[in-house]
Scaffold this motif. Structure first.
Motif, PDB file in Angstrom:
ATOM      1  N   GLY A   8       0.779  -1.234   0.000  1.00 52.58           N
ATOM      2  CA  GLY A   8       0.000   0.000   0.000  1.00 52.58           C
ATOM      3  C   GLY A   8       0.809   1.282   0.000  1.00 52.58           C
ATOM      4  O   GLY A   8       0.333   2.310  -0.448  1.00 52.58           O
ATOM      5  N   ALA A   9       2.036   1.233   0.515  1.00 59.07           N
ATOM      6  CA  ALA A   9       2.784   2.486   0.654  1.00 59.07           C
ATOM      7  C   ALA A   9       4.269   2.244   0.406  1.00 59.07           C
ATOM      8  O   ALA A   9       4.728   1.100   0.400  1.00 59.07           O
ATOM      9  N   ARG A  10       4.982   3.356   0.239  1.00 61.28           N
ATOM     10  CA  ARG A  10       6.403   3.301  -0.152  1.00 61.28           C
ATOM     11  C   ARG A  10       7.214   2.162   0.451  1.00 61.28           C
ATOM     12  O   ARG A  10       7.804   1.385  -0.301  1.00 61.28           O
ATOM     13  N   PRO A  11       7.270   2.049   1.778  1.00 57.50           N
ATOM     14  CA  PRO A  11       8.167   1.015   2.317  1.00 57.50           C
ATOM     15  C   PRO A  11       7.736  -0.395   1.941  1.00 57.50           C
ATOM     16  O   PRO A  11       8.572  -1.295   1.811  1.00 57.50           O
ATOM     17  N   GLY A  62      -6.968   5.338  -1.169  1.00 57.87           N
ATOM     18  CA  GLY A  62      -6.495   6.707  -0.945  1.00 57.87           C
ATOM     19  C   GLY A  62      -6.445   7.109   0.523  1.00 57.87           C
ATOM     20  O   GLY A  62      -6.355   6.263   1.410  1.00 57.87           O
ATOM     21  N   SER A  63      -6.520   8.435   0.734  1.00 57.86           N
ATOM     22  CA  SER A  63      -6.401   8.970   2.097  1.00 57.86           C
ATOM     23  C   SER A  63      -7.695   8.772   2.868  1.00 57.86           C
ATOM     24  O   SER A  63      -8.744   8.560   2.292  1.00 57.86           O
ATOM     25  N   GLY A  64      -7.585   8.917   4.175  1.00 59.32           N
ATOM     26  CA  GLY A  64      -8.772   8.819   5.022  1.00 59.32           C
ATOM     27  C   GLY A  64      -8.349   8.597   6.447  1.00 59.32           C
ATOM     28  O   GLY A  64      -7.153   8.532   6.747  1.00 59.32           O
ATOM     29  N   ILE A  95       2.015  -0.829   8.153  1.00 62.08           N
ATOM     30  CA  ILE A  95       1.133   0.286   7.771  1.00 62.08           C
ATOM     31  C   ILE A  95      -0.337  -0.166   7.838  1.00 62.08           C
ATOM     32  O   ILE A  95      -0.635  -1.340   8.071  1.00 62.08           O
ATOM     33  N   ASN A  96      -1.245   0.764   7.619  1.00 59.63           N
ATOM     34  CA  ASN A  96      -2.670   0.401   7.712  1.00 59.63           C
ATOM     35  C   ASN A  96      -3.050  -0.686   6.713  1.00 59.63           C
ATOM     36  O   ASN A  96      -3.901  -1.538   7.002  1.00 59.63           O
ATOM     37  N   SER A  97      -2.432  -0.690   5.551  1.00 55.86           N
ATOM     38  CA  SER A  97      -2.726  -1.735   4.552  1.00 55.86           C
ATOM     39  C   SER A  97      -2.313  -3.111   5.072  1.00 55.86           C
ATOM     40  O   SER A  97      -2.941  -4.122   4.741  1.00 55.86           O
ATOM     41  N   ILE A 130       0.432  -0.389  16.880  1.00 56.40           N
ATOM     42  CA  ILE A 130      -0.849  -1.116  16.961  1.00 56.40           C
ATOM     43  C   ILE A 130      -0.911  -2.117  15.798  1.00 56.40           C
ATOM     44  O   ILE A 130      -1.236  -3.295  15.972  1.00 56.40           O
ATOM     45  N   ASN A 131      -0.568  -1.635  14.616  1.00 53.45           N
ATOM     46  CA  ASN A 131      -0.608  -2.506  13.436  1.00 53.45           C
ATOM     47  C   ASN A 131       0.338  -3.704  13.597  1.00 53.45           C
ATOM     48  O   ASN A 131      -0.027  -4.847  13.343  1.00 53.45           O
ATOM     49  N   ARG A 132       1.567  -3.422  14.046  1.00 52.92           N
ATOM     50  CA  ARG A 132       2.568  -4.499  14.185  1.00 52.92           C
ATOM     51  C   ARG A 132       2.104  -5.586  15.152  1.00 52.92           C
ATOM     52  O   ARG A 132       2.198  -6.776  14.855  1.00 52.92           O
ATOM     53  N   ILE A 202      10.941  13.950   7.569  1.00 55.22           N
ATOM     54  CA  ILE A 202      10.030  13.911   8.726  1.00 55.22           C
ATOM     55  C   ILE A 202       8.644  13.601   8.171  1.00 55.22           C
ATOM     56  O   ILE A 202       8.166  14.313   7.278  1.00 55.22           O
ATOM     57  N   HIS A 203       8.019  12.552   8.615  1.00 56.95           N
ATOM     58  CA  HIS A 203       6.662  12.285   8.112  1.00 56.95           C
ATOM     59  C   HIS A 203       5.745  11.591   9.116  1.00 56.95           C
ATOM     60  O   HIS A 203       4.546  11.490   8.887  1.00 56.95           O
ATOM     61  N   ARG A 204       6.287  11.087  10.226  1.00 62.28           N
ATOM     62  CA  ARG A 204       5.457  10.288  11.124  1.00 62.28           C
ATOM     63  C   ARG A 204       4.374  11.144  11.765  1.00 62.28           C
ATOM     64  O   ARG A 204       4.622  12.285  12.158  1.00 62.28           O
ATOM     65  N   GLN A 237       4.233  18.541   4.425  1.00 60.90           N
ATOM     66  CA  GLN A 237       4.088  19.811   3.691  1.00 60.90           C
ATOM     67  C   GLN A 237       2.892  20.592   4.235  1.00 60.90           C
ATOM     68  O   GLN A 237       2.980  21.776   4.554  1.00 60.90           O
ATOM     69  N   ARG A 238       1.776  19.867   4.373  1.00 57.40           N
ATOM     70  CA  ARG A 238       0.559  20.537   4.869  1.00 57.40           C
ATOM     71  C   ARG A 238       0.748  21.007   6.314  1.00 57.40           C
ATOM     72  O   ARG A 238       0.322  22.095   6.678  1.00 57.40           O
ATOM     73  N   ALA A 239       1.409  20.193   7.116  1.00 58.22           N
ATOM     74  CA  ALA A 239       1.596  20.560   8.531  1.00 58.22           C
ATOM     75  C   ALA A 239       2.523  21.779   8.645  1.00 58.22           C
ATOM     76  O   ALA A 239       2.295  22.661   9.472  1.00 58.22           O
TER      77      ALA A 239
HETATM   78  C1  UD1 Z   1       2.221   5.612   5.967  1.00 58.65           C
HETATM   79  C2  UD1 Z   1       2.418   4.646   7.137  1.00 58.65           C
HETATM   80  C3  UD1 Z   1       3.790   4.860   7.748  1.00 58.65           C
HETATM   81  C4  UD1 Z   1       4.867   4.765   6.666  1.00 58.65           C
HETATM   82  C5  UD1 Z   1       4.554   5.769   5.560  1.00 58.65           C
HETATM   83  C6  UD1 Z   1       5.572   5.752   4.442  1.00 58.65           C
HETATM   84  C7  UD1 Z   1       0.310   4.090   8.337  1.00 58.65           C
HETATM   85  C8  UD1 Z   1      -0.407   4.254   9.624  1.00 58.65           C
HETATM   86  N1  UD1 Z   1       1.437   4.865   8.187  1.00 58.65           N
HETATM   87  O1  UD1 Z   1       2.239   6.920   6.528  1.00 58.65           O
HETATM   88  O2  UD1 Z   1       4.034   3.877   8.729  1.00 58.65           O
HETATM   89  O3  UD1 Z   1       6.127   5.039   7.235  1.00 58.65           O
HETATM   90  O4  UD1 Z   1       3.254   5.467   5.025  1.00 58.65           O
HETATM   91  O5  UD1 Z   1       5.465   6.926   3.671  1.00 58.65           O
HETATM   92  O6  UD1 Z   1      -0.094   3.324   7.510  1.00 58.65           O
HETATM   93  N2  UD1 Z   1      -0.895  11.464   1.108  1.00 58.65           N
HETATM   94  C9  UD1 Z   1      -0.792  12.088  -0.098  1.00 58.65           C
HETATM   95  N3  UD1 Z   1      -0.460  11.336  -1.178  1.00 58.65           N
HETATM   96  C10 UD1 Z   1      -0.254   9.992  -1.082  1.00 58.65           C
HETATM   97  C11 UD1 Z   1      -0.373   9.373   0.161  1.00 58.65           C
HETATM   98  C12 UD1 Z   1      -0.683  10.125   1.249  1.00 58.65           C
HETATM   99  O7  UD1 Z   1      -0.993  13.290  -0.230  1.00 58.65           O
HETATM  100  O8  UD1 Z   1       0.058   9.356  -2.102  1.00 58.65           O
HETATM  101  C13 UD1 Z   1      -1.280  12.264   2.267  1.00 58.65           C
HETATM  102  C14 UD1 Z   1      -2.732  11.987   2.586  1.00 58.65           C
HETATM  103  O9  UD1 Z   1      -3.493  13.110   2.386  1.00 58.65           O
HETATM  104  C15 UD1 Z   1      -2.771  11.566   4.041  1.00 58.65           C
HETATM  105  C16 UD1 Z   1      -1.350  11.710   4.515  1.00 58.65           C
HETATM  106  O10 UD1 Z   1      -0.506  11.930   3.384  1.00 58.65           O
HETATM  107  O11 UD1 Z   1      -3.633  12.345   4.822  1.00 58.65           O
HETATM  108  C17 UD1 Z   1      -0.927  10.487   5.224  1.00 58.65           C
HETATM  109  O12 UD1 Z   1      -0.986   9.357   4.360  1.00 58.65           O
HETATM  110  P1  UD1 Z   1      -1.144   7.872   4.922  1.00 58.65           P
HETATM  111  O13 UD1 Z   1      -1.011   6.919   3.815  1.00 58.65           O
HETATM  112  O14 UD1 Z   1      -2.323   7.777   5.794  1.00 58.65           O
HETATM  113  O15 UD1 Z   1       0.084   7.713   5.888  1.00 58.65           O
HETATM  114  P2  UD1 Z   1       1.598   8.124   5.751  1.00 58.65           P
HETATM  115  O16 UD1 Z   1       1.832   9.335   6.573  1.00 58.65           O
HETATM  116  O17 UD1 Z   1       2.113   8.185   4.356  1.00 58.65           O
END
Ligand code: UD1
Length: 370
Positions: A8-11, A62-64, A95-97, A130-132, A202-204, A237-239
């Motif tokens: 679901g996500a980069r890592p 997507g996001s949520g 991650i949530n996925s 929690i996920n782990r 920084i993204h956590r 960026q948004r923060a």
């Molecule tokens: C998620 C993982 C985190 C991981 C990271 C890698 C969870 C709980 N967190 O965090 O452990 O280290 O991915 O990057 O699953 N967004 C975009 N574009 C995208 C994706 C996200 O703009 O393609 C924005 C969304 O609006 C969202 C925010 O980033 O509100 C967070 O995205 P989300 O996928 O929920 O979590 P990450 O912070 O990326």
């Protein structure tokens, strides 16, 4: 074997590509991409560079909120798992996925191998922890990257199905570092000299959703008297915008869009130091022998801190400034993370485990009984 992999996500993309390459030599893999990350710079570029196979199913969640992401993935993955009837559903990381995929597979009685099992920071306030924890307790096979991960699982009585395999992210760095060195033009593009800059990410949520912590980190960045390359995650960026771009006026901090895997490897390898709150990057810095300052209070890669290569210092401005100046131990090797063949080991264990007598899978329809 027929295996569903859920990413679901980069890592996840980095971890899954190593397993995919190995699996597809002999077995059928069905790839589900949940769409948790959907921006090209967080998503497609990783698929292209790492040659991750095209997903068979794209769920587009997507996001949520956490509930929305987790729930939507479960609803959409359920139909696919029922239709495909896999022997295994593999999930990666924290991650949530990962949680959603594991929960759904468990409800359908499909066995789950968890790649990167046993990581803990013992902080239940972080979504990743929690996920782990939940995923490890739902999984039949726990592929622990390090000895400390094996020990963490033992403390929770998770010994059955636990294997110390080494780390697939180490496999990935060893596989791709020379391509990254050759193909990435990021140093030239940003006019950087090896060792002449720091790199920061920084993204956590625990940092970006906490105004005091985020502004403290940004203030520290602005006071560091060296050039800092800062690829910025969309959430960050948004923060930062919400803080009014606070403290980034020093001119030393160069904020850029998120970069590809190859560019990040090249930046980290050539930086004097990494400052981050990312779990994956702490390890990658260690593999590439670059010292690291981690802006978190707790950490699940103790091997890197014990080796004196990574300082876990939280978000206090002075702590960050002092850590950046402090001399580091020379990093020798990363053999606590295996030998670069974790993916082969994982697939061999899957093959062995598949040959065991199994209860019939997917007998349930997926509906709950009252
Ligand atoms: C998620 C993982 C985190 C991981 C990271 C890698 C969870 C709980 N967190 O965090 O452990 O280290 O991915 O990057 O699953 N967004 C975009 N574009 C995208 C994706 C996200 O703009 O393609 C924005 C969304 O609006 C969202 C925010 O980033 O509100 C967070 O995205 P989300 O996928 O929920 O979590 P990450 O912070 O990326």
């Amino acid at each position: 074997m027929k295996i569903i992999s859920i990413v679901g996500a980069r890592p996840n993309f980095i971890k899954a590509t190593m397993i995919s390459k190995e699996l597809r030599k002999k077995h059928k893999e069905i790839l589900i991409h949940t769409g948790q990350h959907y921006d090209t710079k967080l998503n497609k570029i990783f698929f292209d560079q790492l040659e991750v196979p095209e997903p068979n199913y794209y769920l587009g969640v997507g996001s949520g909120t956490h509930a929305q992401q987790t729930g939507q993935i479960m609803i959409r993955a359920e139909k696919i798992i029922i239709k495909e009837k896999p022997n295994w559903v593999i999930v990666y990381g924290d991650i949530n996925s990962t949680l959603a995929g594991a929960l759904e597979a468990a409800k359908l009685s499909v066995r789950i191998p968890h790649v990167e099992a046993g990581m803990r920071n013992y902080n239940n306030k972080t979504p990743e922890e929690i996920n782990r924890m939940l995923v490890d307790h739902l999984s039949s096979l726990l592929f622990a990257p390090t000895q400390s991960a094996v020990e963490n699982l033992k403390k929770e009585n998770l010994t059955r199905g636990t294997y110390k395999t080494g780390d697939v992210m180490y496999d990935a760095v060893l596989t791709y570092k020379s391509s990254a060195e050759k193909k990435s033009k990021i140093l030239t593009k940003l006019n950087l000299k090896p060792q002449g800059f720091l790199v920061a990410t920084i993204h956590r949520a625990e940092t970006t959703n906490n105004t005091a912590k985020l502004s403290s980190v940004m203030k520290a960045f602005s006071k560091i008297n060296e050039s800092i390359i800062f690829p910025v995650h969309p959430r960050t960026q948004r923060a930062i915008e919400a803080l009014g771009g606070l403290h980034l006026g020093s001119g030393n901090v160069k904020m850029i869009n998120p970069v590809s895997y190859f560019d990040m490897l090249k930046l980290v390898k050539n930086a004097r130091l990494l400052i981050t709150d990312s779990g994956g990057l702490q390890k990658e810095a260690y593999f590439l022998k670059t010292p690291c300052v981690t802006c978190l209070e707790d950490n699940n890669w103790p091997e890197t801190t014990t080796a004196g290569a990574n300082q876990l210092i939280g978000t206090d401005v002075n702590d960050i400034l002092n850590a950046v100046k402090k001399p580091y131990q020379k990093i020798k090797n990363a053999n606590e993370f295996g030998n670069g063949h974790a993916a082969e080991k994982i697939v061999a264990i899957l093959e062995e485990e598949s040959s065991q007598e199994l209860e019939p899978l997917l007998e349930k329809s997926g509906t709950s009984e009252s």
